[in-house]
Every structure is written in structure tokens, then in C-alpha cells.
Design a protein around this motif. Structure first.
Motif, mmCIF file in Angstrom:
data_model
loop_
_atom_site.group_PDB
_atom_site.id
_atom_site.type_symbol
_atom_site.label_atom_id
_atom_site.label_comp_id
_atom_site.label_asym_id
_atom_site.label_seq_id
_atom_site.Cartn_x
_atom_site.Cartn_y
_atom_site.Cartn_z
ATOM 1 N N GLN A 73 0.824 -1.197 0.000
ATOM 2 C CA GLN A 73 0.000 0.000 0.000
ATOM 3 C C GLN A 73 0.870 1.263 0.000
ATOM 4 N N ASN A 74 1.915 1.264 0.817
ATOM 5 C CA ASN A 74 2.809 2.425 0.863
ATOM 6 C C ASN A 74 3.499 2.654 -0.480
ATOM 7 N N ALA A 75 3.951 1.562 -1.101
ATOM 8 C CA ALA A 75 4.768 1.670 -2.311
ATOM 9 C C ALA A 75 3.948 1.947 -3.564
ATOM 10 N N VAL A 76 2.721 1.432 -3.615
ATOM 11 C CA VAL A 76 1.967 1.498 -4.868
ATOM 12 C C VAL A 76 0.551 2.056 -4.693
ATOM 13 N N THR A 77 -0.240 1.422 -3.819
ATOM 14 C CA THR A 77 -1.666 1.725 -3.772
ATOM 15 C C THR A 77 -1.955 3.157 -3.365
ATOM 16 N N VAL A 78 -1.196 3.676 -2.401
ATOM 17 C CA VAL A 78 -1.430 5.049 -1.954
ATOM 18 C C VAL A 78 -1.245 6.032 -3.106
ATOM 19 N N HIS A 79 -0.245 5.793 -3.936
ATOM 20 C CA HIS A 79 -0.017 6.680 -5.084
ATOM 21 C C HIS A 79 -1.204 6.638 -6.042
ATOM 22 N N ILE A 80 -1.729 5.433 -6.307
ATOM 23 C CA ILE A 80 -2.875 5.307 -7.206
ATOM 24 C C ILE A 80 -4.091 6.011 -6.607
ATOM 25 N N ALA A 81 -4.323 5.817 -5.307
ATOM 26 C CA ALA A 81 -5.447 6.471 -4.646
ATOM 27 C C ALA A 81 -5.304 7.987 -4.693
ATOM 28 N N ASP A 99 -13.419 2.749 3.423
ATOM 29 C CA ASP A 99 -12.419 1.876 2.801
ATOM 30 C C ASP A 99 -12.799 0.437 3.126
ATOM 31 N N VAL A 100 -13.295 -0.277 2.120
ATOM 32 C CA VAL A 100 -13.770 -1.657 2.311
ATOM 33 C C VAL A 100 -12.591 -2.617 2.198
ATOM 34 N N GLY A 101 -12.352 -3.397 3.244
ATOM 35 C CA GLY A 101 -11.184 -4.264 3.250
ATOM 36 C C GLY A 101 -9.927 -3.423 3.289
ATOM 37 N N HIS A 110 -3.847 8.229 4.166
ATOM 38 C CA HIS A 110 -3.366 9.243 3.234
ATOM 39 C C HIS A 110 -4.471 10.221 2.859
ATOM 40 N N LEU A 111 -5.653 9.691 2.549
ATOM 41 C CA LEU A 111 -6.747 10.559 2.112
ATOM 42 C C LEU A 111 -7.247 11.447 3.244
ATOM 43 N N ALA A 112 -7.217 10.949 4.469
ATOM 44 C CA ALA A 112 -7.628 11.756 5.613
ATOM 45 C C ALA A 112 -6.684 12.936 5.810
ATOM 46 N N GLU A 113 -5.419 12.720 5.499
ATOM 47 C CA GLU A 113 -4.439 13.788 5.632
ATOM 48 C C GLU A 113 -4.536 14.777 4.465
ATOM 49 N N LYS A 114 -4.873 14.258 3.290
ATOM 50 C CA LYS A 114 -4.963 15.115 2.101
ATOM 51 C C LYS A 114 -6.223 15.972 2.115
ATOM 52 N N PHE A 115 -7.351 15.379 2.568
ATOM 53 C CA PHE A 115 -8.628 16.093 2.590
ATOM 54 C C PHE A 115 -9.067 16.257 4.045
ATOM 55 N N THR A 116 -8.860 17.430 4.567
ATOM 56 C CA THR A 116 -9.030 17.651 6.004
ATOM 57 C C THR A 116 -10.491 17.643 6.458
ATOM 58 N N GLN A 117 -11.438 17.665 5.524
ATOM 59 C CA GLN A 117 -12.850 17.598 5.896
ATOM 60 C C GLN A 117 -13.362 16.161 5.937
ATOM 61 N N LEU A 118 -12.507 15.191 5.552
ATOM 62 C CA LEU A 118 -12.949 13.823 5.312
ATOM 63 C C LEU A 118 -12.909 12.973 6.581
ATOM 64 N N LEU A 136 -2.981 3.569 13.472
ATOM 65 C CA LEU A 136 -4.001 4.592 13.253
ATOM 66 C C LEU A 136 -3.970 5.631 14.375
ATOM 67 N N ALA A 137 -3.765 5.152 15.595
ATOM 68 C CA ALA A 137 -3.776 6.052 16.750
ATOM 69 C C ALA A 137 -2.640 7.070 16.705
ATOM 70 N N ASN A 138 -1.544 6.722 16.041
ATOM 71 C CA ASN A 138 -0.387 7.610 15.957
ATOM 72 C C ASN A 138 -0.390 8.502 14.724
ATOM 73 N N HIS A 139 -1.430 8.384 13.910
ATOM 74 C CA HIS A 139 -1.494 9.162 12.677
ATOM 75 C C HIS A 139 -1.961 10.592 12.976
ATOM 76 N N PRO A 140 -1.446 11.596 12.260
ATOM 77 C CA PRO A 140 -1.851 12.987 12.510
ATOM 78 C C PRO A 140 -3.359 13.215 12.421
ATOM 79 N N ALA A 141 -4.051 12.436 11.566
ATOM 80 C CA ALA A 141 -5.499 12.607 11.394
ATOM 81 C C ALA A 141 -6.282 11.534 12.139
ATOM 82 N N HIS A 142 -5.724 11.032 13.240
ATOM 83 C CA HIS A 142 -6.321 9.877 13.921
ATOM 84 C C HIS A 142 -7.754 10.134 14.388
#
Length: 266
Positions: A73-81, A99-101, A110-118, A136-142
Motif C-alpha cells: 500500500q505504501n509503495a503502490v496503492t497510496v499513489h494510485i489512490a 475503505d472496504v477491506g 493518506h486521504l484523511a491527511e490530504k482532505f481535512t474535511q474527510l 491509526l492512533a499515531n497518525h496525525p489525522a487519527h
């Protein structure tokens, strides 16, 4: 013995890089080798696939989420998303994302950090949720990352209180593991808000042409009875379920193999 790595691949093999995924590559290679070594036995008349308990399955997914899925996910999927979130205009105003599954949860993070209203909900098996909860608990948008520990096969969104309405649903490489993919699609569409968007990303087999990346890797999954869609299976199902507007982006490079991305609106 010396090995050389092309500059474009260096970050994938550098342990301190955010794109490091050598463990995931090794895991996938080992799976492919193992399946190849068992092919002669697998095609015998007496062969029976090993059954696994829900507890075993949950534990295996939890371990995968912490290692190979997280790396992929870090290497590929996040970029596609990230790219798709620029294509799908609704991301700019969306309030609720599912996010299903979710696997390792990197897409939602990543998306929570990119879109602050999400507000992002991660749907996963209970074992997986417990495994990724510390990250998740340590993430800036936790505070905007919410967990839904449930089995997608048995979850009916209409029974949840309050009944959720998601503006965007992300469903990536999940339908392979359900018994009735059309039923799951119907439930996901029911959980969409009136102007919601379903983003569905899955490898598909085109009978008219051979794709080594898809057909060789997904052979093991098919032999275990898992679902790998034929070309346009999901598209036709979404049309039958009432989706009037479906955009298709073919051959998007995901981990393991290329996928077709369907962006569906009710």
C-alpha cells in the motif's frame, strides 16, 4: 555475488524508504514458487484444498496487514489512490469515506491527511483492526479515522445505527474473497449517499487474451475457489444494480497485477 538495482527501483529496496517493499516482493515470490511446486498434485483427482477456520483466516490477514500489505500500500496503492482522488471531483467536498477491506489502512490514512474535511471509516476483520489500531492512533489525522470491525460477507449496513451514508466508497481487491460479489456490490451501493461514488479496483481476466501477470498469480486463488472476475463482470453487475454513470480506467498498475478501476455513480 553482486547485484545492481536500477535507480528507479532503489527506494523499493531501501529499508529506510517509505516505499520499501522487499518483504512483500519476497512473500509474493515465495507464494508463486510454492504454488508452482504443487501444481502436479493440485490437478490430481484426489486433491482437496485445505479448509481454514475464520480464526486462522483472521490471524493470517492481520499478519499480512502489518507486513506485505502495508508495504504494498505504501509503495503502490497510496499513489494510485492519490491520483484517483484528483480525478474524482467529489473528493473535494466529500465528508464520509469508507475503505472496504482496508488492509493496513494506508489509503484511508493518506486521504484523511490530504482532505481535512474527510471522515474515514476503515472496514476490516476484527483481527486486522486490532493489528492496525496502534498505527491509526499515531497518525496525525487519527481523530478522523474510524474503525468498523466486521465481516463484509455478513455485514448489512442497513442494520447499523445510525445508518451510514458514505459519499465515497473505496473497494480494492476485496470481491475476490466473497461468496456473492453482486450482493456485496448491492449493499455497498445502498450505503452510498444519493450523489455518492463507488471506486472499485480489481484484476479481471480477459478470455480473449493472455495476461501472464494476472492469470499466473491469480491461478492459486481460482483453484481455492475464490472469485476472479471475467472482463466486464463487475461493470455489468453495476449497470444491473442501477449505476447510470461508470468510468473505466484499464490496466492500472497495482501490487501483484494490473487492475481495472471502475468509478461508478448512482
Amino acid at each position: 555475488m553482486l547485484y545492481r538495482i536500477k535507480p528507479a527501483l532503489k527506494d523499493y529496496f531501501d529499508p529506510i524508504s517509505d516505499q520499501y517493499c522487499a518483504d512483500a516482493l519476497l512473500y509474493r515470490q515465495q507464494v508463486t514458487q510454492s504454488v508452482a511446486g504443487q501444481l502436479s498434485v493440485s490437478f490430481s483427482r484426489d486433491f482437496q484444498a485445505q479448509s481454514r477456520t475464520p480464526e486462522t483466516i483472521g490471524s493470517a490477514w492481520a499478519q499480512a496487514a502489518q507486513i506485505q500489505i502495508a508495504q504494498e500500500q505504501n509503495a503502490v496503492t497510496v499513489h494510485i489512490a492519490d491520483v484517483l482522488s484528483d480525478v474524482v471531483r467529489e473528493f473535494k467536498t466529500a465528508r464520509h469515506f469508507l475503505d472496504v477491506g482496508a488492509g493496513a489502512g494506508r489509503v484511508a490514512m493518506h486521504l484523511a491527511e490530504k482532505f481535512t474535511q474527510l471522515e474515514c471509516t476503515l472496514l476490516e476483520l476484527p483481527h486486522v483492526i486490532e493489528a492496525i489500531r496502534p498505527t491509526l492512533a499515531n497518525h496525525p489525522a487519527h481523530q478522523r479515522l474510524h474503525c468498523l470491525a466486521a465481516d463484509l460477507q455478513t455485514l448489512d449496513f442497513q442494520t447499523l445505527k445510525p445508518q451510514p451514508q458514505y459519499d465515497i466508497i473505496w473497494c480494492s481487491s476485496v470481491l475476490h474473497f466473497v461468496d456473492d460479489y453482486a450482493l456485496i456490490l448491492q449493499r455497498l451501493l445502498t450505503a452510498l449517499s444519493p450523489n455518492g461514488v463507488l471506486i472499485c479496483c480489481h484484476a479481471e481476466i480477459d478470455p480473449s487474451q493472455y495476461d501472464a501477470g494476472i492469470q499466473s498469480y491469480y491461478l492459486n486463488m481460482r483453484m481455492q475457489g475464490n472469485y476472479v472476475p471475467q472482463k466486464d463482470d463487475i461493470y455489468r453487475s453495476l449497470k444491473q444494480l442501477g449505476c447510470q454513470h461508470i468510468e473505466t480506467i484499464e490496466n492500472v498498475q497495482f501490487p501483484v497485477a494490473s487492475v481495472d478501476v471502475l468509478i461508478a455513480r448512482k
